[in-house]
Design a protein around this motif. Structure first.
Motif, short mmCIF file in Angstrom:
data_model
loop_
_atom_site.label_atom_id
_atom_site.label_comp_id
_atom_site.label_asym_id
_atom_site.label_seq_id
_atom_site.Cartn_x
_atom_site.Cartn_y
_atom_site.Cartn_z
N UNK A 96 0.84 -1.20 0.00
CA UNK A 96 0.00 0.00 0.00
C UNK A 96 0.87 1.25 0.00
N UNK A 97 1.96 1.24 0.78
CA UNK A 97 2.89 2.37 0.80
C UNK A 97 3.53 2.52 -0.58
N UNK A 98 3.85 1.39 -1.21
CA UNK A 98 4.44 1.44 -2.55
C UNK A 98 3.51 2.13 -3.54
N UNK A 99 2.21 1.80 -3.48
CA UNK A 99 1.25 2.44 -4.38
C UNK A 99 1.13 3.93 -4.09
N UNK A 100 1.16 4.31 -2.81
CA UNK A 100 1.13 5.73 -2.46
C UNK A 100 2.34 6.45 -3.02
N UNK A 101 3.52 5.82 -2.92
CA UNK A 101 4.75 6.43 -3.43
C UNK A 101 4.68 6.61 -4.95
N UNK B 218 8.54 4.83 -10.53
CA UNK B 218 8.92 3.44 -10.27
C UNK B 218 10.41 3.34 -9.95
N UNK B 219 10.73 2.69 -8.84
CA UNK B 219 12.12 2.56 -8.41
C UNK B 219 12.69 1.17 -8.61
N UNK B 220 14.01 1.08 -8.56
CA UNK B 220 14.71 -0.20 -8.68
C UNK B 220 14.71 -0.90 -7.33
N UNK B 221 13.55 -1.37 -6.92
CA UNK B 221 13.38 -1.95 -5.59
C UNK B 221 13.77 -3.42 -5.53
N UNK B 222 14.09 -4.01 -6.68
CA UNK B 222 14.47 -5.42 -6.73
C UNK B 222 15.97 -5.61 -6.78
N UNK B 223 16.54 -5.45 -7.97
CA UNK B 223 17.96 -5.71 -8.16
C UNK B 223 18.85 -4.84 -7.27
N UNK C 242 16.72 15.84 -13.87
CA UNK C 242 16.95 16.27 -12.49
C UNK C 242 15.67 16.44 -11.70
N UNK C 243 14.62 16.96 -12.33
CA UNK C 243 13.34 17.16 -11.63
C UNK C 243 12.74 15.81 -11.23
N UNK C 244 12.71 14.86 -12.16
CA UNK C 244 12.14 13.55 -11.85
C UNK C 244 12.93 12.85 -10.76
N UNK C 245 14.26 12.94 -10.80
CA UNK C 245 15.08 12.29 -9.78
C UNK C 245 14.89 12.94 -8.41
N UNK C 246 14.75 14.25 -8.39
CA UNK C 246 14.51 14.94 -7.12
C UNK C 246 13.19 14.48 -6.51
N UNK C 247 12.18 14.30 -7.35
CA UNK C 247 10.88 13.83 -6.87
C UNK C 247 10.98 12.39 -6.39
N UNK C 248 11.57 11.53 -7.23
CA UNK C 248 11.62 10.10 -6.93
C UNK C 248 12.50 9.77 -5.73
#
Length: 305
Positions: free
Chosen positions: A64-69, A106-111, A226-232
């Motif tokens: 659920x936290x992942x979906x919120x993020x 979407x983040x690299x939460x696996x590898x 840079x904007x997307x990375x700052x957000x993510x």
């Protein structure tokens, strides 16, 4: 600090090794390694670590936290695009907008997220990272991510292929098998070798990241990225991380969730960019820049949480 130093030595060393190998070996090798990890290495890791993990507490809240993020990242990126349009009177092309949104979501939460979580928090809380990735990031990337990619891209005929990729994903099936395996007692020797194979797979995953980075050559989209990375990697984990206490998530569990939220953009963003004809150069730059920025932001998140 000792653990962090050891983690950096391993991360940088293995990724650098992969980078060198990626430049020296045939271009087909990363694909072979990727297929091995996808169909065998990662599933074995999931089964092994899930067998040892503690599933008590509010672990089911991790997806659920992942979906919120994911949703918050998409919203902030959309607002940033609108703000840029208002200030400069120029709107990025639709494929570029799509890549910007995906990079913020979407983040690299696996590898990448798995080995970092195991190194900094340990196996006891690994299930939190596992649930966040498999039941959160995967469906977010190939669910909402596909919808956005189709909306902003030029190719809308691949929905069935993406859906099929989700259903036959070995990681999801191994997740289900790992839950069932917890109900039985496996021999100590089998568990020992499963654990060794799991760590070998994680090591290979870091080498693979280096191999893929060696093939990324474009940096011209860095200002937009840079904007997307700052957000993510900063805004989303900072905003949601400060609210985890409201959900009863504290201590090591909170650290795992924050680390997963703070991961750089996933390789799935590049897959979607290529599939739906988005801005591939921007997706490539986001992957490369995010991996380097993580070395700077990681100590901050460990200190703050």
């Amino acid at each position: 600090m000792t653990n962090l130093f050891e983690l950096y030595v391993k991360l940088v060393g293995l990724v650098l090794l992969g980078f060198i190998l990626g430049r020296k070996l045939p271009s087909t090798v990363p694909s072979v390694v990727g297929h091995f990890l996808f169909y065998l290495g990662v599933p074995i890791s999931i089964v092994s670590f899930l067998y040892q993990a503690d599933l008590s507490g509010q672990i089911w809240i991790a997806p659920a936290i992942a979906y919120l993020a994911i949703l918050l990242g998409a919203l902030l990126a959309w607002l940033a695009i609108k703000g840029q349009t208002y200030v400069t009177n120029t709107m990025p092309q639709q494929p570029t907008q799509g890549s910007l949104l995906l990079a913020a979501m979407v983040g690299n939460t696996g590898y990448l997220g798995f080995p970092i979580t195991l190194a900094m928090v340990g196996q006891q809380y690994f299930a939190w990272a596992l649930f966040y990735d498999l039941l959160g990031t995967v469906f977010g990337a190939y669910g909402l991510g596909v919808a956005l990619a189709a909306r902003f891209g030029n190719n809308i005929n691949n929905h069935q292929h993406i859906t099929k990729a989700i259903l036959i994903n070995p990681a999801l099936w191994s997740f289900a098998f790992g839950l069932l395996l917890r109900q039985v007692k496996i021999p100590h020797l089998v568990a020992f070798y499963m654990d060794k194979l799991a760590w070998i797979a994680l090591t290979l995953s870091l080498v693979l990241i280096g191999m893929r980075l060696s093939q990324l050559k474009s940096w011209r989209s860095l200002p937009q990225v840079g904007i997307s990375l700052a957000i993510k990697m900063i805004l989303v984990p900072l905003i949601l991380g400060s609210t985890l206490g409201w959900f009863g998530i504290t201590g090591s569990a909170a650290k795992v969730i924050v680390l997963q939220m703070a991961m750089p953009p996933a390789f799935a963003t590049l897959v979607l960019a290529e599939t739906f004809n988005l801005d591939r150069d921007l997706a490539v730059t986001a992957l490369a820049a995010g991996a380097f920025i993580l070395l700077i932001t990681l100590p901050f998140w460990l200190w703050l949480f």
